[in-house]
Scaffold this motif. Structure first.
Motif, PDB file in Angstrom:
ATOM      1  N   LYS A 140       5.187   5.658   4.631  1.00 49.62           N
ATOM      2  CA  LYS A 140       6.699   5.604   4.501  1.00 49.62           C
ATOM      3  C   LYS A 140       7.225   4.423   3.874  1.00 49.62           C
ATOM      4  CE  LYS A 140      10.404   6.905   8.012  1.00 49.62           C
ATOM      5  NZ  LYS A 140      10.961   7.109   9.387  1.00 49.62           N
ATOM      6  N   ALA A 141       6.894   3.487   3.904  1.00 53.15           N
ATOM      7  CA  ALA A 141       7.343   2.175   3.167  1.00 53.15           C
ATOM      8  C   ALA A 141       6.937   2.284   1.668  1.00 53.15           C
ATOM      9  CB  ALA A 141       6.542   0.919   3.517  1.00 53.15           C
ATOM     10  N   TYR A 142       5.807   2.912   1.432  1.00 58.93           N
ATOM     11  CA  TYR A 142       5.593   3.329   0.023  1.00 58.93           C
ATOM     12  C   TYR A 142       6.588   4.098  -0.691  1.00 58.93           C
ATOM     13  CZ  TYR A 142       2.614   4.716  -3.892  1.00 58.93           C
ATOM     14  OH  TYR A 142       2.159   5.100  -5.509  1.00 58.93           O
ATOM     15  N   GLU A 143       6.851   5.201   0.018  1.00 59.98           N
ATOM     16  CA  GLU A 143       7.535   6.403  -0.592  1.00 59.98           C
ATOM     17  C   GLU A 143       9.196   5.507  -0.693  1.00 59.98           C
ATOM     18  OE1 GLU A 143       7.800   9.589   2.136  1.00 59.98           O
ATOM     19  OE2 GLU A 143       5.533  10.065   1.911  1.00 59.98           O
ATOM     20  N   LEU A 144       9.691   4.865   0.164  1.00 61.31           N
ATOM     21  CA  LEU A 144      11.052   4.174   0.164  1.00 61.31           C
ATOM     22  C   LEU A 144      10.964   3.201  -0.984  1.00 61.31           C
ATOM     23  CD1 LEU A 144      13.747   3.987   1.377  1.00 61.31           C
ATOM     24  CD2 LEU A 144      13.034   2.445   2.924  1.00 61.31           C
ATOM     25  N   SER A 145       9.868   2.444  -1.292  1.00 63.96           N
ATOM     26  CA  SER A 145       9.733   1.252  -2.096  1.00 63.96           C
ATOM     27  C   SER A 145       9.791   1.854  -3.439  1.00 63.96           C
ATOM     28  CB  SER A 145       8.216   0.479  -1.897  1.00 63.96           C
ATOM     29  OG  SER A 145       8.375  -0.571  -2.942  1.00 63.96           O
ATOM     30  N   ALA A 146       9.329   3.293  -3.569  1.00 60.48           N
ATOM     31  CA  ALA A 146       9.330   3.802  -5.108  1.00 60.48           C
ATOM     32  C   ALA A 146      10.609   4.072  -5.609  1.00 60.48           C
ATOM     33  CB  ALA A 146       8.489   4.879  -5.068  1.00 60.48           C
ATOM     34  N   THR A 147      11.685   4.161  -4.398  1.00 68.06           N
ATOM     35  CA  THR A 147      12.912   4.555  -4.857  1.00 68.06           C
ATOM     36  C   THR A 147      13.837   3.303  -5.127  1.00 68.06           C
ATOM     37  OG1 THR A 147      13.956   4.490  -2.547  1.00 68.06           O
ATOM     38  CG2 THR A 147      12.965   6.578  -3.247  1.00 68.06           C
ATOM     39  N   LEU A 148      13.518   2.081  -4.793  1.00 65.20           N
ATOM     40  CA  LEU A 148      13.998   0.835  -5.167  1.00 65.20           C
ATOM     41  C   LEU A 148      13.714   0.222  -6.360  1.00 65.20           C
ATOM     42  CD1 LEU A 148      13.549  -0.506  -1.453  1.00 65.20           C
ATOM     43  CD2 LEU A 148      15.914   0.753  -2.422  1.00 65.20           C
ATOM     44  N   ASP A 149      12.791   0.743  -7.211  1.00 63.42           N
ATOM     45  CA  ASP A 149      12.472  -0.035  -8.495  1.00 63.42           C
ATOM     46  C   ASP A 149      11.860  -1.236  -8.137  1.00 63.42           C
ATOM     47  OD1 ASP A 149      11.807  -0.016 -11.218  1.00 63.42           O
ATOM     48  OD2 ASP A 149      13.632  -0.922 -11.728  1.00 63.42           O
ATOM     49  N   ASP A 150      11.117  -1.414  -7.005  1.00 66.75           N
ATOM     50  CA  ASP A 150      10.244  -2.519  -6.600  1.00 66.75           C
ATOM     51  C   ASP A 150       8.898  -2.465  -7.030  1.00 66.75           C
ATOM     52  OD1 ASP A 150       9.700  -5.010  -5.608  1.00 66.75           O
ATOM     53  OD2 ASP A 150       9.515  -4.162  -3.751  1.00 66.75           O
ATOM     54  N   LYS A 151       8.645  -2.422  -8.122  1.00 65.14           N
ATOM     55  CA  LYS A 151       7.338  -2.258  -8.615  1.00 65.14           C
ATOM     56  C   LYS A 151       6.178  -3.355  -7.979  1.00 65.14           C
ATOM     57  CE  LYS A 151       8.571   0.789 -11.666  1.00 65.14           C
ATOM     58  NZ  LYS A 151       8.248   2.091 -11.237  1.00 65.14           N
ATOM     59  N   PRO A 152       6.297  -4.618  -7.747  1.00 69.25           N
ATOM     60  CA  PRO A 152       5.423  -5.471  -7.143  1.00 69.25           C
ATOM     61  C   PRO A 152       5.136  -4.728  -5.706  1.00 69.25           C
ATOM     62  CG  PRO A 152       6.911  -6.939  -8.285  1.00 69.25           C
ATOM     63  CD  PRO A 152       7.414  -5.374  -8.420  1.00 69.25           C
ATOM     64  N   GLY A 153       6.202  -4.756  -5.087  1.00 67.36           N
ATOM     65  CA  GLY A 153       6.090  -4.338  -3.558  1.00 67.36           C
ATOM     66  C   GLY A 153       5.471  -2.875  -3.619  1.00 67.36           C
ATOM     67  N   GLU A 154       5.690  -1.840  -4.477  1.00 71.81           N
ATOM     68  CA  GLU A 154       5.040  -0.785  -4.448  1.00 71.81           C
ATOM     69  C   GLU A 154       3.656  -0.957  -4.807  1.00 71.81           C
ATOM     70  OE1 GLU A 154       5.830   3.599  -6.740  1.00 71.81           O
ATOM     71  OE2 GLU A 154       6.977   1.846  -7.172  1.00 71.81           O
ATOM     72  N   MET A 155       3.526  -1.779  -5.873  1.00 69.94           N
ATOM     73  CA  MET A 155       1.895  -1.960  -5.919  1.00 69.94           C
ATOM     74  C   MET A 155       1.067  -2.386  -4.853  1.00 69.94           C
ATOM     75  SD  MET A 155       0.178  -4.554  -8.871  1.00 69.94           S
ATOM     76  CE  MET A 155       0.545  -5.859  -7.765  1.00 69.94           C
ATOM     77  N   ASN A 156       1.511  -3.535  -4.280  1.00 70.07           N
ATOM     78  CA  ASN A 156       0.693  -3.963  -3.025  1.00 70.07           C
ATOM     79  C   ASN A 156       0.723  -2.716  -1.968  1.00 70.07           C
ATOM     80  OD1 ASN A 156       0.605  -6.789  -4.233  1.00 70.07           O
ATOM     81  ND2 ASN A 156       2.439  -7.086  -3.529  1.00 70.07           N
ATOM     82  N   LEU A 157       1.844  -1.691  -1.890  1.00 65.73           N
ATOM     83  CA  LEU A 157       1.475  -0.957  -0.731  1.00 65.73           C
ATOM     84  C   LEU A 157       0.565   0.183  -1.143  1.00 65.73           C
ATOM     85  CD1 LEU A 157       5.284  -0.374   0.318  1.00 65.73           C
ATOM     86  CD2 LEU A 157       3.489  -1.158   1.696  1.00 65.73           C
ATOM     87  N   ALA A 158       0.533   0.453  -2.383  1.00 66.01           N
ATOM     88  CA  ALA A 158      -0.392   1.439  -2.987  1.00 66.01           C
ATOM     89  C   ALA A 158      -1.913   0.734  -2.824  1.00 66.01           C
ATOM     90  CB  ALA A 158      -0.269   1.510  -4.484  1.00 66.01           C
ATOM     91  N   LYS A 159      -2.140  -0.400  -3.063  1.00 64.87           N
ATOM     92  CA  LYS A 159      -3.303  -1.169  -2.797  1.00 64.87           C
ATOM     93  C   LYS A 159      -3.761  -1.074  -1.454  1.00 64.87           C
ATOM     94  CE  LYS A 159      -6.024  -5.235  -3.867  1.00 64.87           C
ATOM     95  NZ  LYS A 159      -5.697  -7.061  -4.404  1.00 64.87           N
ATOM     96  N   ALA A 160      -2.704  -1.364  -0.396  1.00 56.09           N
ATOM     97  CA  ALA A 160      -3.059  -1.510   1.009  1.00 56.09           C
ATOM     98  C   ALA A 160      -3.492  -0.105   1.624  1.00 56.09           C
ATOM     99  CB  ALA A 160      -1.869  -1.961   1.822  1.00 56.09           C
ATOM    100  N   LEU A 161      -2.700   0.950   0.920  1.00 56.72           N
ATOM    101  CA  LEU A 161      -2.968   2.245   1.395  1.00 56.72           C
ATOM    102  C   LEU A 161      -4.540   2.705   0.776  1.00 56.72           C
ATOM    103  CD1 LEU A 161       0.562   3.878   0.711  1.00 56.72           C
ATOM    104  CD2 LEU A 161      -0.875   3.711   3.044  1.00 56.72           C
ATOM    105  N   SER A 162      -4.593   2.338  -0.383  1.00 60.37           N
ATOM    106  CA  SER A 162      -5.993   2.915  -0.804  1.00 60.37           C
ATOM    107  C   SER A 162      -7.186   1.900  -0.131  1.00 60.37           C
ATOM    108  CB  SER A 162      -6.283   2.430  -2.232  1.00 60.37           C
ATOM    109  OG  SER A 162      -7.524   2.481  -2.912  1.00 60.37           O
ATOM    110  N   SER A 163      -6.898   1.014   0.267  1.00 62.76           N
ATOM    111  CA  SER A 163      -7.864   0.307   1.118  1.00 62.76           C
ATOM    112  C   SER A 163      -8.065   0.896   2.571  1.00 62.76           C
ATOM    113  CB  SER A 163      -7.818  -1.212   1.405  1.00 62.76           C
ATOM    114  OG  SER A 163      -8.494  -1.850   2.195  1.00 62.76           O
TER     115      SER A 163
END
Length: 670
Positions: free
Chosen positions: A317-340
């Motif tokens: 849910k945080a990842y989807e919302l972060s993608a709408t905010l153009d927050d690339k660093p936050g979106e990247m860290n969430l993608a990495k955490a979800l992959s793990s």
């Protein structure tokens, strides 16, 4: 980045603009009622429309924009420059809330210019606020040095205490300086400035919304400094104040502080409740950044508790919302955490790979942006240096012209006197002047050569930064592909192979499963090939010659073209950075041959003699008109030239239609 935006959004919305305060519905109704009065003066009408625009910006953006447009139009028609500047500042605030920082910064700079057109005595306070508003946007964009310099200049002006509302403006400046130190995790310095700001609170400003945020920042500093007793004291003491105020964003930040406090004292149950309350109020206040932060924290807590599915739900849910905010660093860290979490905890390979690829894509975007910013900074520094040198030269020339005028006057007086002795002296002076002029010309030429050399060095540093960043990113991506995606695919293959041996399948199903395993083998091989091409292991371990031999051999195995490699004087290894650049040049040239030349034979010849090298790549393909090099191979040749310049070298291309192509690169290898 997410934390910086989160802190700045809550600050700018209530601390950034001096006249902005949060409004309850009844205040909005009161303002709208006042606006309906026909007897309201134009200046008051503009102020009411601006206040409505600010307050409705939290709940009804379209209506807020309507009031701001009306205020701007009325102020422009009356040429009320202070009000025009206020309207532009309100527009900027609206764009800032949506993270459109470039537009917000442009509007604030326009407002600053308009304030400069107003009565200086009346605009003094607005100009100070405007510059500190610009500093806050720059701080959010990461330009901390410029931001803190502007804040400190504002403090110097406000310390004179001759500006209306100086106390609240100075308090805001100290608070923002503290937030800059927050960015560098220097919470002791941040706490120092936040306390200086709180020292300015008195009944005159005690009810201002900024004071509530300021107290919350102080509590945040104390938590980060692990001064939990003091943080608990202020939270307990001020909690009723925030609840009485009833402002959603304030309550969201208050519960966020409670959550971090409870995490610090290791009370996870209480932390979860606090973060959930913070998230609930962030929804009410439309604070998307804090919503992302609270969801992320909840995801971390549930993962620590080994409740992986609950953790993944919060993080998704945080990842989807972060993608709408153009927050690339936050979106990247969430993608990495979800992959793990999908790979290691939930064993969902499909989602793990999808999030890992998203992480790689976002990482590429951020690294490219960082490289571009670095080059732009170097170019900007160089332009500033050139400008300063030009100013100094003009000053010297002006001084020289003054000297010439004085000497010409003296010479005229001497000629009028008619003295042969003075004439002789004049001749000596002229000769001496010519010599000095020659010396000045030589000095000027030396200065120009020095400037050109500085320019070349700056370009070299910029190019080196870009190439180094590219190679580091290639190496990182090669490792991530090989160890990350390759490992996942290998795990899937092993799982399928185990199923094939342990489960009875009809002949057709067994054949299909075998085909899937075969395709996985092919995918793993292709992944390894791509990883190897991005950063060949042989290049790092054994050197350039062995890497080129492997590369050319792989091309020969693929068929369709025959590559012959000849090397001379390559017994000893070169510097690793030089080997990588030469390898990329050969790789680029051979790729051009394969794509464009329609060649059957290619000769690659690399010769090293002392600290110089000569590289020739010659094919028997269709060739091309030399004047069309740019249109046929523009990007590839540009990369080759850039890398050759990095080695202090040159590129010569010889080709004609139907006669093949020969590319010769020479440069330094020491």
């Amino acid at each position: 980045m997410l934390q910086r935006l989160l802190i700045s959004i809550c600050t700018i919305s209530c601390c950034f603009f001096a006249r902005n305060a949060f409004a309850q519905d009844r205040i909005i109704d009161s303002l709208q009622s006042r606006l309906s009065s026909t007897a309201l003066p134009d200046t008051d009408r503009i102020d009411v429309m601006l206040a409505l625009g600010d307050r409705l910006g939290y709940s009804d953006g379209a209506l807020a924009r309507k009031y701001l447009d009306s205020a701007y139009a009325l102020a422009s028609s009356k040429k009320l420059y202070l009000k025009i500047g206020d309207a532009l500042s309100s527009y900027a605030q609206a764009y800032y809330r949506t993270n459109n920082l470039d537009t917000a910064l442009d509007l604030l700079r326009r407002a600053d210019t308009v304030y400069g057109m107003a009565d200086p005595d009346k605009a003094k306070g607005a100009l100070v606020s405007s510059k500190m508003n610009i500093a806050t946007v720059l701080r959010t964009m990461g330009d901390f040095s410029t931001a803190i310099g502007m804040y400190l200049k504002g403090v110097d002006v406000l310390d004179r205490r001759d500006i209306p509302d100086w106390r609240i403006k100075l308090m805001t400046a100290y608070m923002n300086i503290g937030l800059v130190y927050n960015e560098f995790n220097e919470y002791d310095r941040a706490l120092f400035y936040h306390r200086k700001a709180l020292d300015l609170v008195n009944p005159e400003v005690a009810g201002d919304i900024k004071t509530y945020y300021l107290r919350l920042h102080r509590i945040h500093d104390l938590i980060e400094l692990k001064q939990f007793d003091s943080a608990r004291y202020y939270l307990g003491k001020e909690d009723p104040l925030y609840k009485k105020l009833g402002q959603s964003d304030i309550l969201s930040q208050m519960y966020s502080n409670w959550g971090f406090y409870y995490l610090g004292v290791r009370n996870e149950d209480a932390a979860i409740t606090a973060f959930q309350n913070s998230y609930r109020y962030a929804l009410t206040s439309n604070n998307s950044f804090r919503q992302v932060q609270m969801l992320s924290r909840l995801g971390e807590i549930y993962r620590n508790r080994k409740d992986y599915r609950e953790s993944a739900q919060f993080l998704e849910k945080a990842y989807e919302l972060s993608a709408t905010l153009d927050d690339k660093p936050g979106e990247m860290n969430l993608a990495k955490a979800l992959s793990s979490i999908y790979a290691n905890d939930l064993h969902d390979d499909r989602k793990a790979v999808a999030h890992f690829l998203a992480y790689v894509r976002l990482s590429d975007t951020l690294n490219e942006s960082a490289s571009r910013r670095k080059v732009n900074e170097l170019e900007a520094q160089h332009r500033i240096s050139r400008k300063e040198d030009s100013i100094a030269m003009l000053q010297k020339q002006g001084h020289l012209q003054d000297l010439l005028l004085k000497r010409t006057t003296a010479l005229s007086t001497t000629l009028i006197a008619g003295s042969l002795l003075l004439l002789s002296l004049a001749i000596v002076i002229i000769i001496n002047f010519r010599r000095k002029h020659q010396i000045l010309q030589q000095a000027k030429q030396l200065q120009e050569r020095h400037i050109l050399e500085m320019e070349r060095q700056h370009q070299l540093v910029a190019m080196q930064s870009v190439l180094q960043g590219q190679e580091e990113e290639r190496s990182r991506l090669a490792r991530d592909l090989h160890d990350g995606v390759g490992g996942l695919l290998s795990g899937i293959k092993l799982s399928l192979a185990g199923m094939k041996g342990n489960i009875y399948l009809p002949e057709q199903g067994a054949q299909s499963l075998g085909n899937v395993i075969s395709q996985l083998d092919h995918s793993i091989s292709e992944l390894r090939r791509v990883s190897h091409n991005m950063m060949p292991e042989a290049l790092i371990r054994y050197g350039l010659r062995e890497a080129l031999e492997n590369y050319c051999a792989n091309i020969n195995v693929s068929g369709g073209i025959r590559v012959q490699l000849q090397t001379y004087g390559m017994e000893e290894r070169l510097e690793q950075s030089t080997e990588i650049v030469l390898y990329r040049i050969v790789q680029e040239l051979l790729n051009n041959v394969i794509r464009h030349a329609r060649a059957g034979q290619v000769l690659v010849q690399l010769i090293r003699k002392e600290d110089r090298f000569s590289l020739t790549v010659e094919d028997d393909g269709i060739g091309f008109d030399h004047g069309k090099v740019g249109s046929m191979m523009g990007a590839g040749i540009a990369n080759v030239r850039a890398r050759a310049e990095y080695l202090g070298g040159t590129v010569d291309i010889h080709s004609a239609a139907g006669q093949g192509t020969s590319v010769n690169v020479e440069g330094n290898c020491a």
